[in-house]
Design a protein around this motif. Structure first.
Motif, mmCIF file in Angstrom:
data_model
loop_
_atom_site.group_PDB
_atom_site.id
_atom_site.type_symbol
_atom_site.label_atom_id
_atom_site.label_comp_id
_atom_site.label_asym_id
_atom_site.label_seq_id
_atom_site.Cartn_x
_atom_site.Cartn_y
_atom_site.Cartn_z
ATOM 1 N N LEU A 45 -0.583 -2.356 14.228
ATOM 2 C CA LEU A 45 0.439 -2.505 15.265
ATOM 3 C C LEU A 45 1.570 -3.413 14.800
ATOM 4 O O LEU A 45 2.753 -3.135 15.030
ATOM 5 N N SER A 46 1.211 -4.516 14.154
ATOM 6 C CA SER A 46 2.226 -5.438 13.637
ATOM 7 C C SER A 46 3.100 -4.749 12.595
ATOM 8 O O SER A 46 4.324 -4.924 12.569
ATOM 9 N N ALA A 47 2.478 -3.955 11.747
ATOM 10 C CA ALA A 47 3.227 -3.242 10.704
ATOM 11 C C ALA A 47 4.212 -2.257 11.324
ATOM 12 O O ALA A 47 5.367 -2.159 10.899
ATOM 13 N N PHE A 48 3.761 -1.526 12.344
ATOM 14 C CA PHE A 48 4.668 -0.583 12.997
ATOM 15 C C PHE A 48 5.784 -1.309 13.732
ATOM 16 O O PHE A 48 6.907 -0.798 13.845
ATOM 17 N N GLN A 50 7.198 -4.111 12.674
ATOM 18 C CA GLN A 50 8.165 -4.463 11.637
ATOM 19 C C GLN A 50 8.964 -3.243 11.194
ATOM 20 O O GLN A 50 10.182 -3.318 10.990
ATOM 21 N N PHE A 51 8.271 -2.128 11.056
ATOM 22 C CA PHE A 51 8.927 -0.898 10.631
ATOM 23 C C PHE A 51 9.943 -0.441 11.675
ATOM 24 O O PHE A 51 11.079 -0.065 11.348
ATOM 25 N N ARG A 52 9.543 -0.536 12.931
ATOM 26 C CA ARG A 52 10.431 -0.113 14.022
ATOM 27 C C ARG A 52 11.659 -1.023 14.105
ATOM 28 O O ARG A 52 12.778 -0.544 14.329
ATOM 29 N N ASN A 53 11.471 -2.327 13.933
ATOM 30 C CA ASN A 53 12.591 -3.266 13.990
ATOM 31 C C ASN A 53 13.608 -2.980 12.889
ATOM 32 O O ASN A 53 14.830 -3.017 13.119
ATOM 33 N N LEU A 298 0.684 0.341 5.766
ATOM 34 C CA LEU A 298 1.003 1.734 6.122
ATOM 35 C C LEU A 298 1.051 2.631 4.895
ATOM 36 O O LEU A 298 1.712 3.674 4.914
ATOM 37 N N ASN A 299 0.365 2.235 3.851
ATOM 38 C CA ASN A 299 0.322 3.054 2.639
ATOM 39 C C ASN A 299 -0.246 4.431 2.963
ATOM 40 O O ASN A 299 -1.334 4.561 3.515
ATOM 41 N N ILE A 384 8.464 8.891 17.985
ATOM 42 C CA ILE A 384 7.234 9.040 17.198
ATOM 43 C C ILE A 384 6.511 7.710 17.028
ATOM 44 O O ILE A 384 5.288 7.628 17.182
ATOM 45 N N ILE A 385 7.248 6.646 16.719
ATOM 46 C CA ILE A 385 6.597 5.335 16.536
ATOM 47 C C ILE A 385 5.993 4.872 17.853
ATOM 48 O O ILE A 385 4.871 4.355 17.887
#
Length: 453
Positions: A45-48, A50-53, A298-299, A384-385
């Motif tokens: 969740l944290s990774a998504f 960061q990706f979303r930001n 998220l690899n 999607i995210i």
């Protein structure tokens, strides 16, 4: 043989402690597995997040690119800023214009022609009316508050005063009351009259003389006269504000309105930087470090891979009626997936033909709309995210439910163990009592005591 007391088994271990250990041992495998699953989901969740930001920041930069007015900057310069300065908005007409400042707008000003000996000198009482152009207001001067200083304060403190300011100048000759208008222009004349009272206010008014006449500004722009009550001229030239500083009758100066590429360069630079930050974040979250043998959170994730691939493909496309590529504006896509930017090349393109960039960026099939279609599909609330985040949160909810179910099951197991060990405790206590009784009976039998001797 070992004994059991009401406190527990003969070893001295408390039943509650023993049961707690047994329950903990039974709980541990399931609880640890759920904890690991929860930790993994929260990291994801944290990774998504960061990706979303990072993707949202890039989407915001695209939004700025969509505003052609922001990119189509203007600049204005005066050939003599002591005479006038100018500021412009986007869309102002380009060109060179002549400006001749014949006179500045002035505010009306009056002052005592004969000084007063002191600010405490009485000037009369009654009703004092002051007009400022078409506006007027009145102040009541009380017999007990009719000094020069008190009249000044009454004028300045009037709630409906439209803009007349009273001040006292303490000069070598005495105290001088000065009245000035907050407004400039021909409609800023101050007039006074009085009524009632002792009539001395008429003398006070007669002692006021004009020290500066009210007047409009007169300017010639390309030979055409412009009259203004203000020294700030808006709308004479579309999108241009001319600020007058000094009158130079008969002298002509230049106003140059030209294209200013700084705004476009800064917006393009932000676009490039935010995209590169997105790429760096995507590599950090989805990459693999061969040296440390550590993979990003998220690899291999399809969402991260899909977003980066779609954006990279869109960046290499052609747009606009001229089928132009990013490279036509000094922007290149490097082998590592990041963008490079040549400010000089972009400025040259803008100077030659700004419409080329506008055509490239705008339109339903333009560069900005195409990329926003991709980013919006990922970062919008129903994107999607968001869907993946909702799914992960649902998994967390299920883990919470399983934890609650585990707690309930462990409570039942604990109750069962306590019941079983309590029953065992009672049974062993009874056996101990029976053993003691039998030992006493055997000891009382004839010959048993002698044999023991």
């Amino acid at each position: 043989m070992p004994t059991i007391t009401s406190a527990g088994v003969g070893s001295g271990l408390d039943i509650n402690s023993l049961v707690a250990q047994l329950v903990a041992a039974e709980r541990a495998p399931v609880a640890n597995r759920l904890t690991r699953q929860e930790s993994t989901i929260r990291v994801e969740l944290s990774a998504f997040g960061q990706f979303r930001n990072a993707l949202s920041a890039f989407d915001s930069a695209l939004e700025k690119l969509s505003n052609a007015d922001t990119l189509d900057g203007r600049g204005a310069s005066s050939s003599d800023e002591e005479v006038f300065t100018a500021s412009v908005q986007s869309g102002a007409a380009l060109g060179r214009f002549s400006v001749q400042v014949e006179q500045l707008a002035q505010a009306h000003r009056m002052a005592s022609t004969t000084p007063y000996a002191s600010v405490d000198d009485p000037v009369g009482y009654g009703t004092l009316q002051l007009d400022l152009g078409s506006d007027s207001f009145s102040v009541e001067i009380d017999p007990a508050a009719q000094s020069l200083a008190e009249v000044r304060d009454a004028i300045n403190n009037a709630a409906d005063n439209p803009g007349v300011r009273a001040t006292i100048l303490n000069t070598d000759s005495g105290a001088i009351l000065q009245l000035s208008s907050d407004r400039t222009g021909a409609d800023s004349e101050i007039q006074l009259s009085s009524s009632g009272g002792d009539g001395e206010l008429n003398t006070f008014i007669a002692n006021l003389g004009q020290t500066q006449a009210q007047q409009d500004a007169i300017v010639y722009v390309d030979g055409y006269q412009v009259t203004s009550s203000s020294n700030s001229l808006d709308g004479v030239l579309q999108g241009v504000t001319i600020n007058l500083n000094e009158a130079r009758p008969g002298e002509v100066f230049d106003l140059n309105v030209s294209r200013d590429n700084n705004a476009a360069v800064e917006v393009i630079k932000e676009f490039v930087n935010t995209y590169n930050s997105f790429v760096d974040q995507a590599k950090s979250l989805g990459g693999y470090n061969a040296d440390t043998e550590v993979a990003g959170t998220l690899n291999g994730d399809s969402i991260l891979r899909g977003a980066t691939n779609q954006l990279r493909q869109a960046l290499t496309g052609s747009y606009g009626e001229g089928d132009e590529f990013l490279s036509a504006f000094g922007i290149g896509l490097d082998v590592d997936g990041r963008l490079s930017f040549d400010e000089t090349e972009l400025s040259s393109v803008l100077d030659a033909d700004f419409s080329k960039l506008r055509d490239f960026l705008s339109g339903d099939d333009g560069f900005v709309a195409s990329l926003q279609g991709i980013t919006g599909g990922y970062v919008d609330d129903d994107g999607i995210i968001g869907g993946r985040v909702d799914s992960l949160n649902q998994r967390l909810d299920r883990i919470e439910e399983r934890n609650e179910a585990l707690d309930a099951r462990m409570e039942r197991i604990e109750a069962r163990y306590l019941a079983q060990f309590s029953a065992l405790d009672v049974m062993l206590s009874q056996l101990q009592q029976t053993s003691s009784y039998l030992s006493q009976q055997l000891a009382s039998l004839p010959g048993v005591a002698n044999s023991n001797e």
